[in-house]
Design a protein around this motif. Sequence first.
Motif, PDB file in Angstrom:
ATOM      1  N   VAL A 186      -7.802  -5.816  -5.845  1.00 30.06           N
ATOM      2  CA  VAL A 186      -8.165  -6.190  -4.489  1.00 30.06           C
ATOM      3  C   VAL A 186      -7.739  -7.632  -4.253  1.00 30.06           C
ATOM      4  CG1 VAL A 186     -10.053  -6.572  -2.872  1.00 30.06           C
ATOM      5  CG2 VAL A 186     -10.118  -4.607  -4.416  1.00 30.06           C
ATOM      6  N   GLU A 187      -7.079  -7.872  -3.134  1.00 33.02           N
ATOM      7  CA  GLU A 187      -6.725  -9.222  -2.724  1.00 33.02           C
ATOM      8  C   GLU A 187      -7.235  -9.445  -1.304  1.00 33.02           C
ATOM      9  OE1 GLU A 187      -2.653 -10.761  -4.469  1.00 33.02           O
ATOM     10  OE2 GLU A 187      -2.430  -8.738  -3.654  1.00 33.02           O
ATOM     11  N   LYS A 188      -7.791 -10.618  -1.081  1.00 31.44           N
ATOM     12  CA  LYS A 188      -8.315 -10.932   0.244  1.00 31.44           C
ATOM     13  C   LYS A 188      -7.705 -12.241   0.725  1.00 31.44           C
ATOM     14  CE  LYS A 188     -12.639 -11.170   2.886  1.00 31.44           C
ATOM     15  NZ  LYS A 188     -14.110 -11.066   2.821  1.00 31.44           N
ATOM     16  N   PHE A 189      -7.172 -12.217   1.934  1.00 30.54           N
ATOM     17  CA  PHE A 189      -6.573 -13.389   2.536  1.00 30.54           C
ATOM     18  C   PHE A 189      -7.425 -13.799   3.734  1.00 30.54           C
ATOM     19  CE2 PHE A 189      -3.430 -10.809   0.475  1.00 30.54           C
ATOM     20  CZ  PHE A 189      -2.623 -11.711  -0.208  1.00 30.54           C
ATOM     21  N   VAL A 190      -7.875 -15.041   3.749  1.00 33.34           N
ATOM     22  CA  VAL A 190      -8.819 -15.503   4.763  1.00 33.34           C
ATOM     23  C   VAL A 190      -8.224 -16.682   5.519  1.00 33.34           C
ATOM     24  CG1 VAL A 190     -11.162 -16.348   5.184  1.00 33.34           C
ATOM     25  CG2 VAL A 190     -10.719 -14.776   3.287  1.00 33.34           C
ATOM     26  N   ALA A 191      -8.308 -16.647   6.832  1.00 31.87           N
ATOM     27  CA  ALA A 191      -7.826 -17.763   7.648  1.00 31.87           C
ATOM     28  C   ALA A 191      -8.751 -18.963   7.479  1.00 31.87           C
ATOM     29  CB  ALA A 191      -7.761 -17.357   9.112  1.00 31.87           C
ATOM     30  N   PRO A 192      -8.250 -20.169   7.666  1.00 30.46           N
ATOM     31  CA  PRO A 192      -9.097 -21.360   7.553  1.00 30.46           C
ATOM     32  C   PRO A 192     -10.240 -21.325   8.550  1.00 30.46           C
ATOM     33  CG  PRO A 192      -6.767 -21.943   7.628  1.00 30.46           C
ATOM     34  CD  PRO A 192      -6.853 -20.486   7.957  1.00 30.46           C
ATOM     35  N   ILE A 226       0.835  -1.214   0.000  1.00 30.76           N
ATOM     36  CA  ILE A 226       0.000   0.000   0.000  1.00 30.76           C
ATOM     37  C   ILE A 226       0.867   1.260   0.000  1.00 30.76           C
ATOM     38  CG2 ILE A 226      -1.943  -1.153   1.118  1.00 30.76           C
ATOM     39  CD1 ILE A 226      -1.155   0.278   3.728  1.00 30.76           C
ATOM     40  N   GLY A 227       2.109   1.123  -0.400  1.00 37.36           N
ATOM     41  CA  GLY A 227       2.987   2.292  -0.466  1.00 37.36           C
ATOM     42  C   GLY A 227       3.443   2.731   0.911  1.00 37.36           C
ATOM     43  N   GLU A 285      -0.525   4.273  -1.673  1.00 37.77           N
ATOM     44  CA  GLU A 285      -0.955   3.544  -2.868  1.00 37.77           C
ATOM     45  C   GLU A 285      -2.025   2.499  -2.577  1.00 37.77           C
ATOM     46  OE1 GLU A 285       2.167   2.191  -5.397  1.00 37.77           O
ATOM     47  OE2 GLU A 285       3.444   3.909  -4.971  1.00 37.77           O
ATOM     48  N   GLY A 286      -2.782   2.714  -1.505  1.00 41.34           N
ATOM     49  CA  GLY A 286      -3.856   1.780  -1.231  1.00 41.34           C
ATOM     50  C   GLY A 286      -4.151   1.644   0.244  1.00 41.34           C
ATOM     51  N   THR A 287      -5.000   0.672   0.569  1.00 40.29           N
ATOM     52  CA  THR A 287      -5.382   0.425   1.962  1.00 40.29           C
ATOM     53  C   THR A 287      -5.272  -1.057   2.279  1.00 40.29           C
ATOM     54  OG1 THR A 287      -7.728   0.173   1.398  1.00 40.29           O
ATOM     55  CG2 THR A 287      -6.974   2.386   2.027  1.00 40.29           C
ATOM     56  N   LEU A 288      -5.082  -1.336   3.552  1.00 38.50           N
ATOM     57  CA  LEU A 288      -5.041  -2.706   4.063  1.00 38.50           C
ATOM     58  C   LEU A 288      -6.005  -2.762   5.236  1.00 38.50           C
ATOM     59  CD1 LEU A 288      -1.833  -4.797   4.727  1.00 38.50           C
ATOM     60  CD2 LEU A 288      -3.626  -4.662   6.439  1.00 38.50           C
ATOM     61  N   ARG A 292      -5.316  -2.113  -3.661  1.00 42.05           N
ATOM     62  CA  ARG A 292      -4.187  -1.381  -4.248  1.00 42.05           C
ATOM     63  C   ARG A 292      -4.698  -0.333  -5.230  1.00 42.05           C
ATOM     64  NH1 ARG A 292      -2.105  -6.699  -3.968  1.00 42.05           N
ATOM     65  NH2 ARG A 292      -0.152  -6.846  -2.788  1.00 42.05           N
ATOM     66  N   VAL A 293      -4.307   0.899  -5.008  1.00 43.26           N
ATOM     67  CA  VAL A 293      -4.633   1.999  -5.917  1.00 43.26           C
ATOM     68  C   VAL A 293      -3.352   2.813  -6.116  1.00 43.26           C
ATOM     69  CG1 VAL A 293      -6.166   3.951  -6.400  1.00 43.26           C
ATOM     70  CG2 VAL A 293      -6.962   2.067  -4.949  1.00 43.26           C
ATOM     71  N   PRO A 294      -2.457   2.349  -7.000  1.00 38.25           N
ATOM     72  CA  PRO A 294      -1.173   3.033  -7.185  1.00 38.25           C
ATOM     73  C   PRO A 294      -1.367   4.467  -7.644  1.00 38.25           C
ATOM     74  CG  PRO A 294      -1.155   0.869  -8.220  1.00 38.25           C
ATOM     75  CD  PRO A 294      -2.571   1.148  -7.837  1.00 38.25           C
TER      76      PRO A 294
END
Length: 452
Positions: free
Chosen positions: A386-392, A189-190, A330-333, A344-346
């Motif tokens: 957009v990327e999303k990471f999810v725990a099991p 995210i910069g 460049e974006g948010t988390l 991500r928004v560069p």
Amino acid sequence: MTMLNRRTFVQLAGTAAAGAHLQTLTALTPQAPPQPTAANNNIQFALIGAGIQGQNDTRVALQVPGTKLVAVADCYDGRLTHSKELWGNGTPNNVDLFTTRDYREILSRPGIDAVIIATPDHWHKQAAIDAMRAGKDVYLEKPMIHLYSDGPEMISTARSTNRILQVGSQRVSSVIYAKAKELLASGAIGQLNMVSARWDRNSSLGAWNYTVPPDASPETCDWPLFLGSAPKIPWNAEHFFQWRKWTDYSSGVAGDLFVHLFSGTHFITGANGPTRAMATGGLRFWKDGRNVPDVLLALFDYPQGFNLSLRVNFVDGGEESEGFLFTGSEGTLEITGNAVTVNRVPLEKEPGYTISTFATATQQQFLEQYRQKYASTPTGTPYAGVEKFVAPHGYSDSYDHFHNFFSSVRTRKQPVEDATFGFRAAGAALLSNLSLERGSIIHWNPETMKLT
């Protein structure tokens, strides 16, 4: 979706467009499973403070292979009885569980390797120091301190006794937060400039109005022992069972909830703490005799070049909500629940222009120069994704935190959240209370961990 083991992330990657295709990818290397432990090589531990958090901690701790609960201390007889019902003879734990009101009787018993301390805040320092001096390793519920003067003595005792002291903010062991840390460090995210975090609630139990048992009395509760260093007042069942509502025993929403948000922020960013804090808030709804706020908002300056804003609202008008938003150039988390999402928004390569108010000839002259300068630069809006990471499903960071603690007990390696980390998180959180109390900006040195 591919089934993955409990220590692995599922990455759901797609674009910002509606209906984007989702791919399933492995995002983290699984941790090695716990090594088998011989039956005679259990870590024997005791619980000090068998309230809601203490009993929950014990349930999770016993899931870690090679652990055994052998003793419980609590000032209320009913919790000692229930501990035997849960973990004594005839239960899966199947031990002759020793119980006592006075935790010092536990510390004098041989064969106890470690203790979980989940007492009211005002007992954290003394119980932890007593345990370490008695040769026990300590898992200490947050906040580590109740007063600023608690921290240095606890840190020095852990060092001088060579005991493990791990503070119980489980996010430090979370794969969600580990992924967020990795993403931030990679520049996803910069340049980070702001972090916003919240923990809102909207229920009576969420506001600490815990149930007082019908048998509560000076006969079933050790009121003098509970009070400890707190002011001596006549028996009060609400103070005993709802202690978070009074500053004599509690650090309020800052110590209960802000400290989790600080632990997460410090772990993800690598920061040691803020240099300046300012807070506001008050009792807006739960005016039931408590003397801690139910709404608290605070702002903090970090020397790394970002600001942190925190909020707790016990009357938020909706469901309980906890989360982080890290904002960069460049974006948010964002962290919500058991997921972390990167948007991500560069920044555009070209600066753009505002020339419509110039004379026509000047506009043409500018455009010629501009096109020459940026001729090789692609035009249009940079790619945004957009990327999303999810725990099991069923993932528990509390389990990982206890797994890490017991690993430290065995290996003698420093824990993931040692006394210094715990003091910096709690010390930063309590700046909010100090700012609210004084009505002023508070300055703090996160390196020396001292008010300035």
